[in-house]
Design an enzyme around this catalytic site. Structure first.
Site, PDB file in Angstrom:
ATOM      1  N   PHE A 107       0.818  -1.221   0.000  1.00  0.00           N
ATOM      2  CA  PHE A 107       0.000   0.000   0.000  1.00  0.00           C
ATOM      3  C   PHE A 107       0.848   1.266   0.000  1.00  0.00           C
ATOM      4  CE2 PHE A 107      -0.489  -0.963   4.676  1.00  0.00           C
ATOM      5  CZ  PHE A 107       0.021   0.209   5.190  1.00  0.00           C
ATOM      6  N   ARG A 142       3.863  -7.640  10.011  1.00  0.00           N
ATOM      7  CA  ARG A 142       3.720  -6.190  10.095  1.00  0.00           C
ATOM      8  C   ARG A 142       3.126  -5.806  11.448  1.00  0.00           C
ATOM      9  NH1 ARG A 142      -1.374  -3.553   7.445  1.00  0.00           N
ATOM     10  NH2 ARG A 142      -2.885  -5.221   7.344  1.00  0.00           N
ATOM     11  N   ARG A 143       3.049  -4.494  11.689  1.00  0.00           N
ATOM     12  CA  ARG A 143       2.530  -3.942  12.945  1.00  0.00           C
ATOM     13  C   ARG A 143       3.317  -4.416  14.155  1.00  0.00           C
ATOM     14  NH1 ARG A 143      -2.560  -6.390  11.679  1.00  0.00           N
ATOM     15  NH2 ARG A 143      -3.533  -5.260   9.973  1.00  0.00           N
TER      16      ARG A 143
END
Lengths: 261, 541
Positions: free
Chosen positions: B367, B429-430
């Site tokens: 993204f 991720r995160r």
């Protein structure tokens, strides 16, 4: 000069666009809700309707062969919410103070003691309440605490939680920098940072404040979680963490929290 | 010059200053998680920063750019002053106020829930109220776009709405409807819990509502970029738009198929049935149709420019294109990033392939490549193109503009390609912390370091962008002349009524939303016992 061509002229945009969209939707629905589920191996559908319900996300009625696995030991029964036990009344704290007279032998007159038992002064009320409930139900086993809580009512336990939460924590200077297990955990071994639930970084509902607890007590609890002797952690999170911790990490975390206000 | 230029400048400056600040946060996040820096010892700072970065970049920047550019298009394309200037200022004020109301609790560490909210995490109610204010402010813009177009149509019966305006209104209507999902989630689920009125939340239903917004919002971000492709690029490079009707068709198709596809973000979520996941995958795939229509039309339009400039042969026209023109350069970069990002997106939207990269850094890389790369580089191009018409001053730092676009392109590739790669290796991720001393992930350290360097190049590029705009604001006054949009190669004599209004397409959009979302939402609402206790964030520090 450009002009708008009325819908009555040329191709019928309305029927064509609606028709194409509907055709795509219907074809996808037939494939996604009928054909694809029926192609899945290992799924035993009783007819097309059953397959459609499955694809729609409806909960399947168990065929009876799959039983929900029940733990063969007593488990915690209470549900914790962030709003629980907030803003207790002065009467509740006062009743708790009276009830707490029988706890002073181990936990000290003001919730602090040198007996290597948990210091309860300033502990989160939810954490105290949950442990009392678990001692009473047998989810947490203790030869000492079990008999002492057996006659406590739900209101008694809430009052005790309110009283100890009301007492001031021990004032001691902050300790040194936290060890890595407290701030970072060990991600590759699936250990979340201690501090992300128990203070230093963040506090989560139900997790106890560990600052100022005796290091022997903390070490013993981590070992009990690791061996499975203590198992009142909802979702096994403490047992999973403690099993993956090394002896050095257990020691470092216990000493850090014991030296922390 | 548009009479609402102060309004437009206010939107764009607010957007770009926020962008600059959030860009710094982004690079800080890259840096502190990388092997170049020792662990900051408090993941909360990281999540606080991610929340501020995401909220600013995903909600504030694109919304304000779309609004400001929309007002610009309205005045220039319709050749009349904006109707509802005061309402437009009110909308801007709400967005600006909402930004501060949201960002203050984030800065205080009371709402580190990331911009996608992630219930049952619950932060400070003011964070969510701020986001709602941003959305409400943008809805005023949506209404104004519709009002201006229909007022123009009433005055010009039978005349086709200028294409730039038509496309802008399509984008605004898309946003108006797509924001409803997140608004429902915020107003009926999250805010009551954040205010303490309820203690449990149906996280599954909340995720379904958010998915309603989450994918179509990407197309809302994309709209100014696509409008620039069609209406600015051909004119700026001396060409002609290949087809006006193709452009209109692409935008109405976006309106219909961009919306009911968000459940492909929930492939691993158990509360949605596999049938709906498949159905929405199909519509996600169909988004390729308007995208490829656009790629074809713009390539053809650019080829026209190349041939008008003397280009010959199969590919000879490429050499004669005005590559020193920042608009040409930026568009080419945008297309390259759109191509790579789109190819990666095919993996994300495929039920089975997604499982290999789900919740890995691949997704973050994807993204950023699409949004921060292909889309935002065209925001720069739009600003460069319209700035003199807003300020009445020359914008002549052309070398600086080219350097800015080059650094943004190179930086974005260096940032996102390693990100995709470590995602394939399984890097989640995160996460605030990666233990690179562990042999299991030690090999990823070099790639992560590369991403940090990409981020640093992007910070440099962002600074150059702001310098170009500031210099434009202080340059000598000029008469920028009449602004005009691209002209079609063959100006059509007639435009079908269906491509001159939105009734049919809005009907299809709502109908498809009901088909694709109706049952999952109704099912979640009707299923008892789906609430989970909220997890309060930032209360115990």
């Amino acid at each position: 000069m450009m002009r708008e061509r009325p819908a009555s002229e040329g191709v019928g945009w309305v029927p064509v666009s609606i028709g194409m969209t509907a055709a795509i939707a219907v074809a996808s629905i037939i494939v996604g809700f009928g054909w694809l589920p029926l192609q899945q191996r290992g799924e035993e559908f009783r007819g097309v309707w059953d397959a459609i319900c499955s694809a729609a996300g409806l909960v399947q009625v168990s065929s009876g062969t799959e039983q929900v696995v029940q733990a063969d030991y007593p488990t915690t029964r209470i549900e914790l919410t962030p709003q629980m036990l907030r803003n207790p009344s002065a009467q509740s704290i006062g009743r708790g103070a009276t009830l707490a007279l029988r706890c002073t032998m181990c936990h000290g007159a003001r919730g602090l003691s040198k007996a290597d038992t948990p210091n309860l002064a300033g502990q989160y009320p939810i954490a105290i309440y949950k442990q009392l409930m678990d001692f009473k139900s047998g989810a947490r086993a203790s030869a000492v605490m079990g008999p002492l809580v057996s006659d406590l009512s739900d209101a008694d336990m809430r009052d005790l939680a309110a009283y100890y939460a009301y007492l001031p924590r021990e004032a001691q200077p902050a300790s040194g920098a936290p060890p890595q297990i407290v701030t970072s955990g060990a991600p590759v071994r699936g250990i979340a940072p201690c501090g992300s639930c128990h203070g230093a970084l963040e506090v989560k509902v139900g997790a106890a404040w560990l600052g100022g607890q005796p290091s022997d007590y903390l070490r013993a609890q981590l070992k009990a979680f690791s061996s499975g002797a203590r198992r009142n952690d909802i979702g096994e999170q403490m047992r999973n963490v403690a099993r993956a911790m090394t002896a050095e990490e257990i020691d470092a975390a216990s000493r850090f929290y014991a030296d922390r206000p | 010059m548009p009479s609402s230029r102060r309004l437009i400048l206010a939107h764009l400056w607010f957007a770009f200053v926020g962008f600059g600040a959030a860009l710094l946060l982004g690079e800080w996040q890259m840096y502190i998680r990388s092997p170049l820096h020792t662990w900051i010892s408090d993941p909360e700072w990281y999540y606080r920063s991610v929340t501020a970065h995401g909220t600013t970049m995903a909600y504030v920047l694109p919304t304000l750019v779309a609004m400001g550019f929309g007002y610009f298009v309205t005045e220039v394309a319709l050749k009349r002053p904006l109707i509802g200037l005061r309402w437009a200022w009110l909308g801007f004020a709400l967005v600006a106020l909402g930004t501060f109301v949201a960002i203050i609790p984030v800065a205080l560490g009371r709402a580190s829930v990331l911009y996608t909210f992630y219930p049952p995490l619950i932060g400070d109610p003011f964070y969510y109220i701020g986001v709602v204010l941003v959305v409400v402010g943008s809805w005023i813009w949506v209404a104004l776009m519709g009002v201006n177009m229909y007022a123009w149509k009433r005055q010009n019966p039978g005349a086709p709405v200028p294409f730039a305006m038509f496309a802008t209104v399509a984008g605004s209507f898309l946003w108006g409807w797509t924001a409803v999902g997140a608004a429902l989630e915020l107003l009926f689920q999250i805010i009551p819990v954040a205010l303490g009125l309820r203690s449990t939340i149906d996280a599954g239903l909340a995720r379904v509502f958010f998915s309603w917004t989450l994918h179509a919002i990407v197309y809302f971000w994309l709209m100014p970029t696509y409008i620039a492709y069609y209406t600015i690029v051909p004119r700026a490079i001396g060409g002609r738009l290949f087809s006006d009707a193709m452009g209109r068709l692409a935008f109405v198709l976006f309106l219909v198929v961009a919306m009911p596809i968000g459940i492909h973000h929930l492939f691993q979520d158990p509360q949605v049935g596999a049938g709906f996941k498949f159905l929405q995958s199909v519509f996600t795939a169909i988004v390729a149709v308007p995208t490829l229509l656009t790629v074809f039309t713009i390539c053809a339009s650019v080829e026209i420019a190349g041939r008008l400039r003397g280009g010959k042969g199969l590919l000879g026209w490429l050499a004669t294109l005005p590559w020193d023109n920042p608009i040409m350069l930026g568009t080419a970069f945008s297309f390259v990033m759109l191509g790579f990002g789109g190819a990666g997106g095919l993996i994300n939207m495929s039920y089975q392939l997604d499982s290999t990269i789900h919740n890995t850094q691949w997704v973050t890389g994807h993204f950023h490549l699409i949004f921060a790369g292909a889309i935002v580089i065209m925001y720069f191009v739009i600003a460069y193109d319209i700035w003199p018409h807003l300020t009445g001053r020359a914008l002549d730092s052309v070398r600086l503009m080219r350097a800015q676009l080059w650094t943004w392109f190179v930086g974005m590739i260096v940032l996102t390609f390693p990100w995709h790669y470590v995602g394939m290796l399984g890097m989640p991720r995160r996460m605030a912390f990666y233990d690179y001393s562990d042999p299991a992930i030690a090999a990823q350290a070099a790639w992560v370091t590369m991403s940090v360097i990409g981020g640093a190049i992007l910070v440099l590029s962002g600074a150059l962008f702001l310098i170009v705009l500031v210099r434009g604001q202080m340059a000598a006054r000029i008469e920028p002349g009449l602004y005009r949009f691209s002209v079609a190669l063959r100006e059509p004599r007639t435009v079908p009524a269906a491509l001159n209004g939105f009734g049919l397409w809005l009907g299809l959009m709502v109908a498809l939303t009901i088909v694709n979302y109706g049952f999952p939402i109704a099912h979640a609402l009707a299923t008892p016992g789906t609430g989970v206790p909220a997890v309060m964030v930032g209360v115990g520090r």
